[in-house]
Write a protein that holds these residues in place. Structure first.
Motif, PDB file in Angstrom:
ATOM      1  N   ASP A 244      77.818  32.088  33.832  1.00 15.69           N
ATOM      2  CA  ASP A 244      77.079  31.767  32.608  1.00 15.69           C
ATOM      3  C   ASP A 244      77.767  32.295  31.356  1.00 15.69           C
ATOM      4  OD1 ASP A 244      74.941  30.462  33.969  1.00 15.69           O
ATOM      5  OD2 ASP A 244      74.257  32.438  34.625  1.00 15.69           O
TER       6      ASP A 244
ATOM      7  N   LEU B 130      74.289  26.168  27.215  1.00 18.30           N
ATOM      8  CA  LEU B 130      73.143  26.873  27.786  1.00 18.30           C
ATOM      9  C   LEU B 130      71.844  26.396  27.156  1.00 18.30           C
ATOM     10  CD1 LEU B 130      74.549  30.514  28.074  1.00 18.30           C
ATOM     11  CD2 LEU B 130      74.342  28.786  29.864  1.00 18.30           C
TER      12      LEU B 130
ATOM     13  N   ALA C  66      70.794  24.503  30.623  1.00 18.45           N
ATOM     14  CA  ALA C  66      71.395  25.306  31.683  1.00 18.45           C
ATOM     15  C   ALA C  66      71.185  26.788  31.449  1.00 18.45           C
ATOM     16  CB  ALA C  66      72.889  25.003  31.767  1.00 18.45           C
TER      17      ALA C  66
ATOM     18  N   PRO D 212      70.083  30.522  31.765  1.00 16.51           N
ATOM     19  CA  PRO D 212      69.697  31.277  32.961  1.00 16.51           C
ATOM     20  C   PRO D 212      68.211  31.624  32.957  1.00 16.51           C
ATOM     21  CG  PRO D 212      71.703  32.172  31.983  1.00 16.51           C
ATOM     22  CD  PRO D 212      71.144  31.201  30.998  1.00 16.51           C
TER      23      PRO D 212
ATOM     24  N   PRO E  14      74.758  32.387  39.605  1.00 12.27           N
ATOM     25  CA  PRO E  14      74.834  31.507  38.438  1.00 12.27           C
ATOM     26  C   PRO E  14      73.450  30.989  38.074  1.00 12.27           C
ATOM     27  CG  PRO E  14      76.592  30.995  39.981  1.00 12.27           C
ATOM     28  CD  PRO E  14      75.683  31.940  40.679  1.00 12.27           C
ATOM     29  N   GLY E  15      73.169  30.937  36.779  1.00 12.52           N
ATOM     30  CA  GLY E  15      71.892  30.432  36.299  1.00 12.52           C
ATOM     31  C   GLY E  15      70.763  31.437  36.404  1.00 12.52           C
ATOM     32  N   GLU E  16      71.072  32.700  36.747  1.00  8.91           N
ATOM     33  CA  GLU E  16      70.039  33.726  36.877  1.00  8.91           C
ATOM     34  C   GLU E  16      70.337  34.887  35.925  1.00  8.91           C
ATOM     35  OE1 GLU E  16      68.897  33.072  41.592  1.00  8.91           O
ATOM     36  OE2 GLU E  16      70.282  34.686  41.004  1.00  8.91           O
TER      37      GLU E  16
ATOM     38  N   ARG F 109      63.513  31.358  30.107  1.00  4.41           N
ATOM     39  CA  ARG F 109      64.971  31.268  30.181  1.00  4.41           C
ATOM     40  C   ARG F 109      65.583  31.955  28.956  1.00  4.41           C
ATOM     41  NH1 ARG F 109      67.002  27.913  34.057  1.00  4.41           N
ATOM     42  NH2 ARG F 109      65.443  26.652  35.180  1.00  4.41           N
TER      43      ARG F 109
END
Length: 429
Positions: free
Chosen positions: A84, A92, A96, A98, A116-118, A147
């Motif tokens: 990320d 983002l 996308a 996180p 990824p994404g967290e 997010r």
């Protein structure tokens, strides 16, 4: 030359640097003679660090843990995965961003790794979870529907203090000879050190000499020197005032030498027929050297040895005794205590607030007060009163001692000088 042998120089030999009278010895040379062969006292104690405040380390402690002990966040913010960080803020924000999984505070476990994404909300000092590549400050993000949208994604490693980056387990913490103060106690506590080895105390016997010290003239030197010797690394014995009796002086010196590392005295060395300390030291079986220093005040001085004990005899006038102790006694005590070289207080740069004339030939220490600062913050200093090696009122009114080189006859306003403030340590005022 065998270690510890006293160095004798004929006092009639002229020294080019000192034109007040022939035979005056530069202070640096006197200090070298005094320190020749002096070694740190043998023996050590093992103490808790809090009980060792002000003592001198005998051995270098090693850290029992790494600092920091784990990867931790340096800021309140959000821990992100490396994948990320590669995405731009626009990407983002386009969907996308996180997802924030949980919150970790200082003292919490780090929990499972992130991918990824967290993202994980982390507070300052909290452990960052495995997989975290950076922490973005909370001021630099927008939160939408759970997010995190960084306004400017950080570079890898940003705001993460890595395990052991300050100190690795087993690293040396402090050098032998370090005098332990508040900083060192904090480091030892963080490194999980509960015992340190410190040198044993230097045993010092203190006395004043002179029949004149009594009801008419009070002994001011012993209280002053005792205060200067009131340090954690020194064990002091006060022998009181000894009369001008050569046999009594010799007996007292011999007794003191049996249980002390240093005998410190004032008075009885100026050379009159009532000054018996050097002769008494010889009569007791010791070695002695009487010096005339290129120093004002404090020209007369004697030093020597009796058995294993060092001896230092200072002048009788209070300011002269103080200057002699600071320029010569303190370095000798530091050597005996095992202090690191150059660990003593350093002078500060200062400017003369007003001009004054003086007789050249000896380096001079004047009681001086600070009356302000110049535009760059340097202290402006001036003599604190009429000079005199027996005068205590100017000394009590002074902020420190002003050092003037031997060859200076006229000090002008604005001249750069060296100033030794009485206040030291962590003061910021």
């Amino acid at each position: 030359m065998p270690d510890g042998t006293l160095i004798h120089t004929p006092i009639h030999a002229p020294l080019a640097c000192c034109d007040e009278e022939p035979g005056l010895l530069p202070v640096a040379e006197a200090r070298a003679r005094l320190l020749h062969g002096a070694l740190p006292v043998a023996g050590e104690e093992v103490l808790a660090p809090t009980a060792a405040l002000g003592r001198l380390l005998a051995a270098a402690p090693r850290s029992a843990r790494s600092l920091p002990p784990f990867d931790q966040s340096a800021m309140d913010g959000y821990a992100l995965h490396a994948a990320d960080l590669a995405a731009g803020a626009t990407d983002l924000a386009a969907g996308a961003a996180p997802l924030v999984l949980r919150r970790i505070a200082a003292g919490d476990p780090p929990g499972p790794a992130i991918g990824p994404g967290e993202a994980v909300r982390v507070l300052t000092g909290a452990p960052v979870p495995p997989g975290a590549a950076a922490v973005v400050m909370e001021e630099h993000v927008a939160l939408r529907e759970g997010r995190v949208e960084p306004r400017r994604p950080p570079r890898p490693g940003t705001n993460i203090r890595r395990r052991g980056e300050d100190l690795a387990e087993g690293d040396l913490l402090l050098a032998p000879g370090t005098r332990l103060d508040a900083r060192h106690l904090a480091l030892l506590a963080a490194a999980d050190i509960d015992q340190v080895a410190v040198r044993r105390r230097v045993r010092v016997a203190l006395l004043s000499n002179g029949n004149e010290l009594g009801a008419a003239i009070r002994d001011s030197n012993r209280p002053m020197l005792a205060a200067l010797l009131a340090r954690p690394e020194i064990a002091l014995t006060d022998l009181g005032v000894l009369p001008d009796d050569p046999a009594a002086l010799a007996a007292a010196l011999a007794e003191a030498a049996r249980g002390h590392d240093l005998i410190l005295a004032s008075g009885g060395i100026s050379g009159s027929d009532a000054d018996h300390l050097p002769g008494a030291l010889r009569a007791a079986g010791g070695e002695v050297e009487v010096l005339k220093l290129a120093q004002k005040p404090g020209k007369p001085l004697a030093h020597g040895r009796l058995g294993a004990a060092r001896c230092l005899f200072l002048p009788g006038n209070p300011l002269a005794a103080l200057v002699g102790f600071l320029t010569l006694g303190r370095p000798l005590l530091a050597r005996l205590a095992g202090a690191a070289e150059g660990a003593g207080p350093a002078p500060v740069a200062a400017l003369a607030a007003r001009g004054f004339a003086r007789k050249p030939g000896r380096e001079e220490f004047l009681p001086a007060r600070v009356i302000g600062q110049d535009a760059s913050g340097l202290p402006l200093v001036e003599p604190a009163g009429l000079f005199g090696s027996a005068r205590l009122v100017p000394l009590a009114a002074a902020d420190g001692l002003l050092w003037v080189p031997a060859d200076i006859a006229q000090v002008r306003p604005g001249d750069a000088l060296r100033f030794h403030p009485f206040a030291a340590g962590f003061g910021l005022a």
